[in-house]
Design a protein around this motif. Structure first.
Motif, PDB file in Angstrom:
ATOM      1  N   ILE A   1       0.840  -1.028  -0.232  1.00  0.00           N
ATOM      2  CA  ILE A   1      -0.050   0.034   0.096  1.00  0.00           C
ATOM      3  C   ILE A   1       0.936   1.214   0.126  1.00  0.00           C
ATOM      4  O   ILE A   1       1.638   1.436   1.027  1.00  0.00           O
ATOM      5  CB  ILE A   1      -0.990   0.100   1.177  1.00  0.00           C
ATOM      6  CG1 ILE A   1      -1.825  -1.305   1.328  1.00  0.00           C
ATOM      7  CG2 ILE A   1      -1.627   1.285   1.254  1.00  0.00           C
ATOM      8  CD1 ILE A   1      -1.494  -2.044   2.460  1.00  0.00           C
TER       9      ILE A   1
ATOM     10  N   TYR B   1      -7.106  -2.797   7.641  1.00  0.00           N
ATOM     11  CA  TYR B   1      -7.433  -3.304   6.705  1.00  0.00           C
ATOM     12  C   TYR B   1      -8.613  -4.422   7.214  1.00  0.00           C
ATOM     13  O   TYR B   1      -8.556  -4.829   8.405  1.00  0.00           O
ATOM     14  CB  TYR B   1      -6.383  -4.115   5.610  1.00  0.00           C
ATOM     15  CG  TYR B   1      -5.873  -5.226   6.360  1.00  0.00           C
ATOM     16  CD1 TYR B   1      -6.097  -6.658   6.020  1.00  0.00           C
ATOM     17  CD2 TYR B   1      -4.885  -5.116   7.492  1.00  0.00           C
ATOM     18  CE1 TYR B   1      -5.672  -7.764   6.474  1.00  0.00           C
ATOM     19  CE2 TYR B   1      -4.220  -6.173   7.822  1.00  0.00           C
ATOM     20  CZ  TYR B   1      -4.730  -7.414   7.631  1.00  0.00           C
ATOM     21  OH  TYR B   1      -4.044  -8.636   8.062  1.00  0.00           O
TER      22      TYR B   1
ATOM     23  N   LEU C   1      -9.456  -1.311   2.706  1.00  0.00           N
ATOM     24  CA  LEU C   1      -8.482  -0.673   3.681  1.00  0.00           C
ATOM     25  C   LEU C   1      -9.390   0.428   4.501  1.00  0.00           C
ATOM     26  O   LEU C   1     -10.284   1.014   3.721  1.00  0.00           O
ATOM     27  CB  LEU C   1      -7.320   0.236   2.438  1.00  0.00           C
ATOM     28  CG  LEU C   1      -6.430  -0.656   2.076  1.00  0.00           C
ATOM     29  CD1 LEU C   1      -5.702   0.253   1.076  1.00  0.00           C
ATOM     30  CD2 LEU C   1      -5.619  -1.529   2.879  1.00  0.00           C
TER      31      LEU C   1
ATOM     32  N   VAL D   1      -3.930   6.684  -3.117  1.00  0.00           N
ATOM     33  CA  VAL D   1      -3.697   5.462  -2.654  1.00  0.00           C
ATOM     34  C   VAL D   1      -3.149   4.552  -3.865  1.00  0.00           C
ATOM     35  O   VAL D   1      -4.206   4.541  -4.816  1.00  0.00           O
ATOM     36  CB  VAL D   1      -4.848   4.956  -1.782  1.00  0.00           C
ATOM     37  CG1 VAL D   1      -4.625   3.710  -1.291  1.00  0.00           C
ATOM     38  CG2 VAL D   1      -5.435   6.062  -0.849  1.00  0.00           C
TER      39      VAL D   1
ATOM     40  N   VAL E   1      -2.383   0.578  -4.473  1.00  0.00           N
ATOM     41  CA  VAL E   1      -2.258  -0.920  -4.101  1.00  0.00           C
ATOM     42  C   VAL E   1      -1.756  -1.824  -5.134  1.00  0.00           C
ATOM     43  O   VAL E   1      -2.407  -1.660  -6.069  1.00  0.00           O
ATOM     44  CB  VAL E   1      -3.409  -1.409  -3.249  1.00  0.00           C
ATOM     45  CG1 VAL E   1      -3.649  -2.592  -2.839  1.00  0.00           C
ATOM     46  CG2 VAL E   1      -4.317  -0.283  -2.263  1.00  0.00           C
TER      47      VAL E   1
END
Length: 278
Positions: free
Chosen positions: A94, A121, A178, A192, A194
């Motif tokens: 992340i 998470y 998340l 963000v 991932v």
């Protein structure tokens, strides 16, 4: 004896570094910067995190979330992403980009002002919906800024972007959410991203090795058997093998294939020789 062990260990590390065959590929599961519409993540309570439009460092339009309830004590503001399908990834990374304001630069702020927020998470096989219970979440880490901005930075439009990377694994469910928990900071989540890593398909010693997902454990190597390219066969009793590291890099090639009679080795392939056409 201890010196010998140390020397052997160093030589082994150097050997591994010399025989890396391919760089890792990052398989992106979420990149908030790529969204052209509202992200629509869940914010609770309603007066906490707020989605706003902004621009990144290249002035590209992006969607961000911010919260700044520093004048009120006992803050507990949650922001939950949509459900993220992990696609077989075991070790999930992340990457967060965010800005955070220096509490000392806010006039009249109460002592409850914070300069951190929490990253969490929740694993699940399906979307948990717009409201998930706090007790379903596991904490990943408390996130702090290397650089926080002040009132003066605001005037000069210097936001001092921070980047932090965290990881989770070994995951067992099909996906996860998340969450970002604010307990009294003035913070904006700029992006963000991932992703997980895999060893990209490659040809080594005339053998094809397929895309392989890296394992979760840092020291784990996944042994993968290669398939000889067309018009070739295993050269020895040992079939061609390589190892996919947790960082998504191919290591330690063992065994090989050789071109069959009447064929010559070309660029990662076996081609008909000139003599075979006469």
């Amino acid at each position: 004896m201890e010196l010998l062990r140390t020397t052997v260990s160093v030589l082994w590390i150097l050997l591994l570094n010399r025989i890396k065959e391919c760089c890792a590929e990052e398989v992106v599961l979420l990149n908030s910067k790529e969204s052209q519409a509202e992200l629509g993540w869940t914010s609770f309570p309603s007066n906490g995190w707020e989605e706003i439009s902004g621009v990144d460092e290249k002035y590209k339009p992006i969607r961000t979330y911010q919260v700044c309830n520093v004048m009120e004590p006992n803050q507990n503001n949650w922001l939950q992403t949509g459900w993220i399908w992990r696609q077989g990834g075991q070790r999930i990374f992340i990457e967060l980009q965010f800005t955070l304001r220096d509490c000392n630069s806010i006039p009249g702020v109460a002592g409850s002002c914070k300069e951190t927020f929490n990253l969490l998470y929740a694993e699940s096989d399906w979307d948990l919906g717009r409201v998930a219970r706090e007790d379903r979440y596991s904490k990943i880490d408390t996130i702090a800024a290397d650089e926080s901005f002040t009132q003066g930075d605001l005037g000069e439009r210097k936001m001092k972007l921070n980047t932090e990377v965290r990881e989770i694994g070994h995951l067992n469910r099909k996906g996860f959410h998340l969450a970002f928990q604010d307990v009294g900071a003035c913070v904006a989540i700029v992006s963000v991203r991932v992703y997980y890593k895999r060893c990209l398909s490659t040809v080594q010693n005339l053998a094809v090795f397929p895309d392989t997902v890296a394992e979760a454990a840092f020291a784990t190597l996944v042994e993968v058997r290669g398939t000889c390219v067309n018009n070739s066969e295993v050269d020895t009793d040992s079939p061609p093998r390589m190892h996919c590291s947790a960082e998504g890099e191919w290591l330690v090639p063992i065994g090989k294939c050789s071109c069959s009679a009447g064929y010559e080795e070309g660029h990662s392939s076996c081609e008909g020789s000139v003599r075979s056409w006469k």
